[in-house]
Design a protein around this motif. Structure first.
Motif: not given
Length: 674
Positions: A388-410
């Motif tokens: 969901h984060i990756a499909c957003l049309r607007f990206m910030t450093a915080a969102r990129a970091q959240a994506y990274h944490e979720y994919i690492v956990a998975w």
């Protein structure tokens, strides 16, 4: 979009043959970057200007991008083009702070590519490629070429057709075949039975030996789907075991009991021994042994789970802009799902269904099963949140970091919850998406959806399949279509053709809704205004619409299309909270366009299972609507939302806003329902 060329078939070029097709493109970009190209006239520069162009990134699926960059394939031990991680056994690494994750050096890769190019024989080249997995690519002629930064992971193939497909179909087994398939027969423990062929009585035939082995298998078999100390399931298994043993001859039971060193379960020695005594003795021995393996393969997909998913797909109210998914997606006859369908499943339907089945407040046979299903759900929602984060049309450093944490956990928890599943290259490359989100911004600006769509359009064009003429045929067909569209939009176009333009648009672009102009939308005469609307807007004259298009989004009243009437909006234009509601009327006055909306009541004192997943924009609300209408201006609308009846008293609203996240709703104006 510029179509530089089409590679002729029938087979793909192998090895370094692709360089010959890329050479003309690279030649043009070398000139454009080093010398520049002068355009005689542009939209902003009447006297022209000099432009420079560069190849920013190379975006393909994993096999194609490795061929274009002349690097090792994704199934080799050199599975990553960005970092130094090596060997297939390390695909599941999440130690991202290790030195192996440092991006590869451009100069070293260029040196290895030139070494391969300068090799004098094919044997020497093959030896170098087997050692370093690098060939010479014509892209190295670009002075700025850096594969570790510019060979980008295509998220359409990696996340949607890769990880999402593998997780839901392979790991969770959410298919019709898997739901109906019986659990694989596994041994709960191993017992050193002697070879029956060496110790069988002389009168035992081959059929008798098979029955002996069958009884051994019954006694050592694991209980299917047993999680924890599920007494009910254990007793049901023992009852079934007793029936199966009772159907066998006493001689077989005596033979197996003698192998185990046990006698008949008789209360008083000397009494007559019957078959049930031997059966009871074997069952007593079986109860002293383990009932399941140390790492059983969980049978998560059941007919009940699949039926819940189907119900969610069928009964969820969705706007027409949301890509539909076949109701029988789980069956082989539904065919392969496209990437956009996987996006809809992953970000809307499957999370709703699984949270309702396994989330907070769900009921299970035992606490162990409940804990396991919750762990599987949390693991699944890590992937859902990352997608969901990756499909957003607007990206910030915080969102990129959240994506990274979720994919690492998975990735970290994959083998913990699904120990029988392997790690794939897609999982490792998904970690590098974090790098490209920071380099290039939202993945919508560099995923393959537009190019795949162009390929689909090219396949529909009439061509003669004669190479040399094919390119001109494609160009001619495209120019004809462009000229026709341009003529239909000219003021001098005859009215009769303008009237049927919507039909033409629907024929050319079937995904576009038929309603494209307000003039085609049914209207209501000024005097026929419902009383509840008249009392709200305080006007006697207004025009009612069944449907309007505002900034590219289709809005309808509830009676016309339920899904298109569902909106998230800011009450009174105050941007601190979003409220879900449904449009009752669409009206136009001299002051402009407006909606009258009934909002869903908010909940208190009821646990919302979706609150644990802040990057999945869903929340429970009361299924009841407010007893009054309110006016909402189109500019107050945030987006559409999907609605599913979670329970008789509750609905779940999932925001479809491609920009804002998370979906945070709070109490407004005291409109609550306990």
């Amino acid at each position: 979009m510029y179509l530089a060329g089409i590679i002729p078939g029938p087979s793909e070029p192998s090895g370094d043959q692709l360089n010959h097709f890329l050479d003309p493109v690279v030649d043009d970009f070398i000139k454009s970057w080093e010398c520049g190209i002068r355009f005689s006239h542009t939209a902003l520069q009447a006297h022209g200007r000099v432009m420079r162009s560069a190849i920013a990134c190379l975006v393909c699926d994993l096999p194609a991008v490795r061929k274009a960059a002349q690097l090792a394939g994704p199934t080799s031990h050199f599975y990553c083009t960005a970092c130094h991680c090596f060997h297939r056994s390390t695909c599941g690494r999440t130690d991202v702070h290790s030195t192996d994750w440092v991006l590869q050096d451009k100069n070293e890769m260029c040196r290895l590519a030139e070494q391969w190019k300068n090799a004098s024989t094919s044997a020497e080249r093959n030896k170098l490629f087997s050692l370093h997995r690098v060939r010479w690519s014509t892209l190295w002629r670009l002075s700025y070429w850096d594969p570790s930064h510019q060979v980008v992971v295509d998220t359409m193939h990696c996340l949607l057709e890769g990880l999402a497909h593998d997780h839901f179909w392979e790991f969770l087994g959410l298919t019709a075949d898997s739901a109906q398939r019986k659990t694989d027969s596994l041994l709960a423990f191993h017992h050193p039975f002697p070879d029956v062929d060496l110790h069988k009585p002389e009168d035992f035939c081959e059929k008798d030996v098979k029955n002996i082995k069958y009884i051994r298998g019954l006694l050592t078999a694991a209980i299917p789907d047993l999680e924890g100390n599920d007494t009910e399931l254990i007793e049901a298994h023992m009852t079934e075991l007793e029936k199966k043993l009772s159907s066998k001859k006493v001689a077989y039971l005596q033979f197996v009991a003698a192998e185990l060193g046990i006698g008949p379960d008789v209360a008083h020695p000397g009494k007559k021994v019957y078959k049930f005594h031997w059966v009871r003795s074997l069952i007593t021995w079986c109860r002293t042994k383990p009932f399941t393996t140390e790492s059983p393969r969980l049978h998560i997909s059941t007919p009940e789970v699949m039926q819940c998913i189907v119900d969610v797909i069928r009964t969820t109210d969705t706007p027409s802009s949301l890509r539909s998914v076949p109701h029988n997606f789980r069956e082989a006859r539904a065919g392969s799902l496209k990437a956009d369908e996987w996006r809809t499943l992953t970000t809307v339907y499957l999370p709703i269904a699984l949270v309702s089945l396994w989330g907070e407040g769900s009921q299970h046979r035992t606490s162990e099963i409940s804990a396991n299903r919750r762990a599987v759900l949390d693991h699944t929602m890590s992937l859902v949140s990352a997608v969901h984060i990756a499909c957003l049309r607007f990206m910030t450093a915080a969102r990129a970091q959240a994506y990274h944490e979720y994919i690492v956990a998975w990735i970290r928890d994959l083998r913990v919850l699904h120990p029988h599943t392997p790690h794939h290259t897609n999982g490792h490359m998904a970690l590098h998406v974090w790098d490209y989100l920071q380099l290039f911004g939202p993945m919508r600006s560099w995923w393959c959806f537009p190019y795949e769509r162009l390929i689909g359009q090219l396949q529909c064009l009439p061509i003669n399949h004669i190479f040399g003429q094919q390119e001109s045929t494609l160009l001619s067909s495209y120019i004809k279509a462009v000229k026709l569209k341009h003529w239909l939009n000219r003021p001098s176009c005859p009215p009769v053709f303008k009237d049927v333009k919507s039909l033409f648009d629907r024929f050319v672009s079937p995904t576009v809704d038929a309603i494209v102009e307000d003039s085609l939308v049914p209207t209501t005469p000024n005097e026929d205004i419902p009383a509840d609307l008249r009392s709200l807007i305080k006007l006697k004259r207004a025009v009612l619409h069944a449907c309007v298009i505002y900034k590219g989004s289709i809005f309808t009243r509830e009676s016309t299309h339920v899904g298109n009437s569902l909106i998230l909006y800011y009450p009174d234009g105050v941007t601190h909270t979003q409220i879900p509601g449904t449009i009752r009327y669409i009206f136009r006055t001299k002051d402009g366009l407006g909606f009258t909306v009934q909002c869903h009541l908010l909940l208190h004192s009821y646990p919302d299972p979706f609150r644990h997943y802040p990057y999945f924009p869903a929340q429970l609300h009361s299924s009841s609507l407010a007893d009054h209408l309110e006016v909402v201006r189109p500019e107050w609308v945030v987006s559409h939302f999907t609605r599913w009846k979670f329970s008789p008293q509750h609905i779940v609203a999932v925001s479809l806003c491609p920009v804002r996240v998370p979906f945070s709703l709070t109490c407004f104006n005291g409109l609550t329902n306990q």
